[in-house]
Each structure stands twice: as C-alpha cells, then as structure tokens.
Design a protein around this motif. Structure first.
Motif, mmCIF file in Angstrom:
data_model
loop_
_atom_site.group_PDB
_atom_site.id
_atom_site.type_symbol
_atom_site.label_atom_id
_atom_site.label_comp_id
_atom_site.label_asym_id
_atom_site.label_seq_id
_atom_site.Cartn_x
_atom_site.Cartn_y
_atom_site.Cartn_z
ATOM 1 N N UNK A 54 -10.627 -1.468 10.136
ATOM 2 C CA UNK A 54 -10.659 -1.927 8.742
ATOM 3 C C UNK A 54 -10.549 -0.381 7.623
ATOM 4 N N UNK A 55 -11.297 0.318 8.249
ATOM 5 C CA UNK A 55 -11.872 1.380 7.406
ATOM 6 C C UNK A 55 -10.519 2.336 7.361
ATOM 7 N N UNK A 56 -9.869 2.277 8.204
ATOM 8 C CA UNK A 56 -8.314 2.900 8.694
ATOM 9 C C UNK A 56 -7.283 2.986 8.177
ATOM 10 N N UNK A 57 -6.750 1.205 7.605
ATOM 11 C CA UNK A 57 -5.701 0.753 7.610
ATOM 12 C C UNK A 57 -5.811 0.225 5.666
ATOM 13 N N UNK A 58 -4.588 0.926 5.422
ATOM 14 C CA UNK A 58 -4.427 0.825 4.089
ATOM 15 C C UNK A 58 -4.162 -0.617 4.162
ATOM 16 N N UNK A 59 -4.312 -1.275 2.646
ATOM 17 C CA UNK A 59 -4.510 -2.140 1.955
ATOM 18 C C UNK A 59 -2.389 -2.540 2.377
ATOM 19 N N UNK A 60 -3.170 -4.051 2.444
ATOM 20 C CA UNK A 60 -1.638 -4.547 3.013
ATOM 21 C C UNK A 60 -1.227 -4.372 4.380
ATOM 22 N N UNK A 61 -1.615 -3.247 5.250
ATOM 23 C CA UNK A 61 -0.831 -3.317 6.428
ATOM 24 C C UNK A 61 -1.963 -4.221 7.186
ATOM 25 N N UNK A 62 -1.175 -4.306 8.763
ATOM 26 C CA UNK A 62 -1.600 -4.522 9.470
ATOM 27 C C UNK A 62 -2.926 -4.139 10.264
ATOM 28 N N UNK A 63 -3.934 -4.694 9.771
ATOM 29 C CA UNK A 63 -5.403 -3.961 10.784
ATOM 30 C C UNK A 63 -5.694 -3.861 12.224
ATOM 31 N N UNK A 65 -2.956 -4.100 14.267
ATOM 32 C CA UNK A 65 -2.409 -2.464 15.113
ATOM 33 C C UNK A 65 -3.471 -1.009 15.434
ATOM 34 N N UNK A 66 -4.294 -0.968 14.093
ATOM 35 C CA UNK A 66 -5.869 -0.439 13.994
ATOM 36 C C UNK A 66 -6.800 -0.510 15.455
ATOM 37 N N UNK A 67 -6.745 -1.414 15.236
ATOM 38 C CA UNK A 67 -7.538 -1.959 16.482
ATOM 39 C C UNK A 67 -7.351 -1.661 17.687
ATOM 40 N N UNK A 68 -5.545 -2.034 18.007
ATOM 41 C CA UNK A 68 -5.482 -1.531 19.258
ATOM 42 C C UNK A 68 -5.547 0.005 19.762
ATOM 43 N N UNK A 69 -5.026 0.384 18.764
ATOM 44 C CA UNK A 69 -5.201 1.964 18.408
ATOM 45 C C UNK A 69 -6.817 2.109 18.670
ATOM 46 N N UNK A 70 -7.811 2.071 18.504
ATOM 47 C CA UNK A 70 -8.890 1.994 18.506
ATOM 48 C C UNK A 70 -9.775 1.926 20.189
ATOM 49 N N UNK A 71 -8.563 1.038 20.911
ATOM 50 C CA UNK A 71 -9.082 0.254 21.872
ATOM 51 C C UNK A 71 -8.443 1.150 23.011
ATOM 52 N N UNK A 72 -6.971 2.084 22.703
ATOM 53 C CA UNK A 72 -6.529 2.138 23.383
ATOM 54 C C UNK A 72 -7.277 4.281 23.387
ATOM 55 N N UNK A 73 -7.319 4.557 22.291
ATOM 56 C CA UNK A 73 -8.052 5.822 22.556
ATOM 57 C C UNK A 73 -8.842 5.741 23.449
ATOM 58 N N UNK A 74 -10.192 4.869 23.297
ATOM 59 C CA UNK A 74 -11.099 4.345 23.806
ATOM 60 C C UNK A 74 -11.074 3.903 24.807
ATOM 61 N N UNK A 75 -9.885 3.883 26.007
ATOM 62 C CA UNK A 75 -10.169 2.984 26.749
ATOM 63 C C UNK A 75 -10.490 1.987 27.249
ATOM 64 N N UNK A 76 -10.574 0.830 26.556
ATOM 65 C CA UNK A 76 -11.411 -0.024 25.958
ATOM 66 C C UNK A 76 -10.922 -1.514 26.322
ATOM 67 N N UNK A 77 -11.262 -1.796 27.791
ATOM 68 C CA UNK A 77 -10.330 -3.853 27.085
ATOM 69 C C UNK A 77 -11.401 -4.039 26.500
ATOM 70 N N UNK A 78 -11.370 -4.673 26.438
ATOM 71 C CA UNK A 78 -12.172 -5.408 26.003
ATOM 72 C C UNK A 78 -13.108 -4.615 24.160
ATOM 73 N N UNK A 79 -13.182 -5.313 22.894
ATOM 74 C CA UNK A 79 -13.287 -4.895 21.262
ATOM 75 C C UNK A 79 -14.822 -5.023 21.513
ATOM 76 N N UNK A 80 -15.426 -5.005 22.539
ATOM 77 C CA UNK A 80 -17.250 -5.184 22.653
ATOM 78 C C UNK A 80 -17.487 -3.595 22.765
#
Length: 93
Positions: A54-63, A65-80
C-alpha cells in the motif's frame, strides 16, 4: 518393405518432436524489464506485505500487483512475515 516405411515414419515423427522441443526450449525467458531499485526494511510488529504494498501503490491503482511484486522479489511463497525479518521493497516509481 512395410517395416522400413514404418521405421522411416517413426523416425520422421521423432525428428519433428525433437525439433519442436528445441524450438520450445529456445524461447527467451520473460522477466521484469531491467534492474529494479529496492529498499530494505526490517519487519516491525504490525507490519505486513499488504501495508508495504500500500505504501508504494499510487492511489487508485491495484495494491495486489505490488503484493505480488514484493513476494516475487523476496522469493516468498506466503505473505507471512516475522518481526525482525529483512524484506526488500521496490522503490516508488
């Protein structure tokens, strides 16, 4: 003669399958375009992937997508996350 024709046909089929497989394997990999700037954060109590996204997503855009980006960058299989973990967050675009 019939055996030769069948073997030749099998040879042609096998060759076609091999060539098709080579063509499939030779496709270029797809990934994010170019290097991506990130910042490192230490997870604190109450932090979660959604809040970082949420902190990096411009207002009105889909959060999400950035959840997925963060998980991908960090090689996370879970958002925990666990307090004290270090996590990479994409820089704001």
């Amino acid at each position: 003669m019939g055996v030769i024709v069948r073997r030749f046909g099998a040879f042609l089929v096998a060759g076609a399958l091999i060539l098709a497989g080579i063509g499939w394997m030779a496709r270029p990999a797809t990934s994010a375009p170019g290097p991506q700037e990130v910042v490192t954060r230490t997870v604190r109590p109450g932090d979660n992937v959604w809040s970082y996204a949420t902190s990096i997503t411009p207002q009105g855009e889909d959060v999400t997508k950035n959840v997925d980006r963060i998980m991908q960058i960090n090689n996370m299989s879970s958002p925990n996350l666990r307090v004290g973990d270090r996590i990479l967050i994409p820089s704001e675009d």
